[in-house]
Design an enzyme around this catalytic site. Sequence first.
Site, mmCIF file in Angstrom:
data_model
loop_
_atom_site.group_PDB
_atom_site.id
_atom_site.type_symbol
_atom_site.label_atom_id
_atom_site.label_comp_id
_atom_site.label_asym_id
_atom_site.label_seq_id
_atom_site.Cartn_x
_atom_site.Cartn_y
_atom_site.Cartn_z
ATOM 1 N N HIS A 170 43.768 44.808 45.701
ATOM 2 C CA HIS A 170 43.977 43.409 45.659
ATOM 3 C C HIS A 170 43.442 43.034 46.895
ATOM 4 O O HIS A 170 43.747 43.560 48.038
ATOM 5 C CB HIS A 170 45.215 42.993 45.136
ATOM 6 C CG HIS A 170 45.617 41.426 45.855
ATOM 7 N ND1 HIS A 170 45.343 40.537 44.695
ATOM 8 C CD2 HIS A 170 45.989 40.729 46.859
ATOM 9 C CE1 HIS A 170 45.365 39.153 45.475
ATOM 10 N NE2 HIS A 170 45.998 39.499 46.709
ATOM 11 N N LYS A 188 46.457 49.307 44.911
ATOM 12 C CA LYS A 188 47.601 49.318 43.553
ATOM 13 C C LYS A 188 47.851 50.461 43.062
ATOM 14 O O LYS A 188 47.062 51.662 43.633
ATOM 15 C CB LYS A 188 46.449 48.384 42.572
ATOM 16 C CG LYS A 188 46.211 46.914 42.823
ATOM 17 C CD LYS A 188 45.495 46.273 41.699
ATOM 18 C CE LYS A 188 45.119 44.620 42.023
ATOM 19 N NZ LYS A 188 44.357 44.151 40.862
ATOM 20 N N PHE A 238 46.435 38.927 29.459
ATOM 21 C CA PHE A 238 46.470 40.198 30.004
ATOM 22 C C PHE A 238 47.680 40.244 30.865
ATOM 23 O O PHE A 238 48.011 41.134 31.687
ATOM 24 C CB PHE A 238 45.226 40.623 30.848
ATOM 25 C CG PHE A 238 44.591 39.595 31.640
ATOM 26 C CD1 PHE A 238 45.145 39.720 32.849
ATOM 27 C CD2 PHE A 238 43.789 38.701 31.231
ATOM 28 C CE1 PHE A 238 44.659 38.653 33.809
ATOM 29 C CE2 PHE A 238 43.067 37.772 32.165
ATOM 30 C CZ PHE A 238 43.583 37.720 33.562
ATOM 31 N N ARG A 266 36.005 48.166 44.518
ATOM 32 C CA ARG A 266 36.186 48.507 42.722
ATOM 33 C C ARG A 266 34.921 48.954 41.799
ATOM 34 O O ARG A 266 35.407 49.530 41.115
ATOM 35 C CB ARG A 266 36.429 46.998 42.520
ATOM 36 C CG ARG A 266 37.751 46.293 43.011
ATOM 37 C CD ARG A 266 37.822 44.828 42.661
ATOM 38 N NE ARG A 266 39.397 44.287 42.736
ATOM 39 C CZ ARG A 266 39.425 42.984 42.882
ATOM 40 N NH1 ARG A 266 38.719 42.020 42.639
ATOM 41 N NH2 ARG A 266 41.036 42.637 42.981
ATOM 42 N N THR A 313 35.974 41.135 40.433
ATOM 43 C CA THR A 313 37.450 41.421 39.670
ATOM 44 C C THR A 313 37.112 42.513 38.743
ATOM 45 O O THR A 313 37.799 43.465 38.655
ATOM 46 C CB THR A 313 37.920 40.188 39.077
ATOM 47 O OG1 THR A 313 38.165 39.198 40.264
ATOM 48 C CG2 THR A 313 39.230 40.232 38.449
ATOM 49 N N ARG A 333 37.070 40.350 50.596
ATOM 50 C CA ARG A 333 36.562 40.286 49.370
ATOM 51 C C ARG A 333 35.307 41.044 49.079
ATOM 52 O O ARG A 333 35.122 41.464 48.241
ATOM 53 C CB ARG A 333 36.696 39.001 49.061
ATOM 54 C CG ARG A 333 37.951 38.279 48.996
ATOM 55 C CD ARG A 333 38.868 38.343 47.907
ATOM 56 N NE ARG A 333 38.087 37.775 46.503
ATOM 57 C CZ ARG A 333 39.039 37.561 45.632
ATOM 58 N NH1 ARG A 333 39.979 37.968 45.228
ATOM 59 N NH2 ARG A 333 38.251 37.188 44.311
HETATM 60 P P1 IDP Z 1 41.280 39.058 41.824
HETATM 61 O O1 IDP Z 1 42.122 40.055 41.768
HETATM 62 O O2 IDP Z 1 39.523 39.366 41.987
HETATM 63 O O3 IDP Z 1 41.372 38.030 42.871
HETATM 64 P P2 IDP Z 1 42.206 37.446 39.690
HETATM 65 O O4 IDP Z 1 41.620 36.486 38.881
HETATM 66 O O5 IDP Z 1 43.098 36.815 40.743
HETATM 67 O O6 IDP Z 1 41.179 38.448 40.474
HETATM 68 O O7 IDP Z 1 42.956 38.255 38.837
HETATM 69 C C1 IDP Z 1 44.031 39.181 39.133
HETATM 70 C C2 IDP Z 1 44.035 40.556 38.499
HETATM 71 O O8 IDP Z 1 44.228 40.371 37.058
HETATM 72 C C3 IDP Z 1 42.884 41.262 38.789
HETATM 73 O O9 IDP Z 1 42.403 41.909 39.890
HETATM 74 C C4 IDP Z 1 42.815 42.194 37.473
HETATM 75 O O10 IDP Z 1 43.461 43.404 37.702
HETATM 76 C C5 IDP Z 1 43.370 41.704 36.351
HETATM 77 N N1 IDP Z 1 42.514 40.804 35.647
HETATM 78 C C6 IDP Z 1 41.829 39.473 35.825
HETATM 79 N N2 IDP Z 1 41.359 39.094 34.881
HETATM 80 C C7 IDP Z 1 41.380 39.935 34.026
HETATM 81 C C8 IDP Z 1 41.065 40.284 32.672
HETATM 82 O O11 IDP Z 1 40.131 39.333 32.140
HETATM 83 N N3 IDP Z 1 41.070 41.264 31.649
HETATM 84 C C9 IDP Z 1 42.139 42.239 32.443
HETATM 85 N N4 IDP Z 1 42.712 42.119 33.727
HETATM 86 C C10 IDP Z 1 42.350 41.115 34.347
HETATM 87 MG MG MG Z 2 43.052 36.613 42.737
#
Ligand code: IDP
Ligand code: MG
Length: 168
Positions: free
Chosen positions: A124, A10, A58, A107, A96, A90
């Site tokens: 990601h 990212k 968000f 991360r 996350t 992963r």
């Molecule tokens: P992932 O990237 O671990 O698969 P997802 O739930 O798919 O997680 O969320 C995508 C992206 O959205 C995350 O990588 C993060 O950058 C952002 N994100 C997810 N949940 C939150 C939150 O609760 N607050 C702020 N950003 C979030």
């Molecule tokens: Mg995701």
Amino acid sequence: MIEPTLILIKPDGLKKSLTGNILTRLSETKLDIIGAKIVKVSRELAEKHYAGLKGKPFFEDLIKYLMGEYHKKKVMALVYWGEDAILKVRDICGKTNPEEADSVSIRGAYGRITTAGVYENVMHASADAADAEREIKLWFNPEEIIEAIYPVEEKEIEIIDKKWREEA
Ligand code: IDP
Ligand code: MG
């Protein structure tokens, strides 16, 4: 199962010069890189990539984050391929929320939460096979990937393509 997975470094990862570190960590998986490029992310691409999160509080910040509004306007997109690629990536990627992520995960080591609440988690990684397929098809054209991971069809389309100009 031998499968592909999409990885994005990212904009915060690029701004912080973490590309080398992240690729080194990913090489621990012993997976194959079968596609790689630098992308300037449009709003359309960002919104399609995170379509499943539309409606979250968000969401708008997340779109701006992926477009590089807070860092550099670029993302490195990679397709890794091999046995259990999705899970392996992963695992190394970590949770996350960068504050909950294992500190030796990518991360956990490099991510942060901004005072505005954005999870800047540097990369990601596709969550499952369905996500991987949808995401890879969104970010890459078939000819940009060196393995035949999904069926391809030949279509005749009229496009104007940019080529390097031949100097006289
Ligand atoms: P992932 O990237 O671990 O698969 P997802 O739930 O798919 O997680 O969320 C995508 C992206 O959205 C995350 O990588 C993060 O950058 C952002 N994100 C997810 N949940 C939150 C939150 O609760 N607050 C702020 N950003 C979030
Ligand atoms: Mg995701």
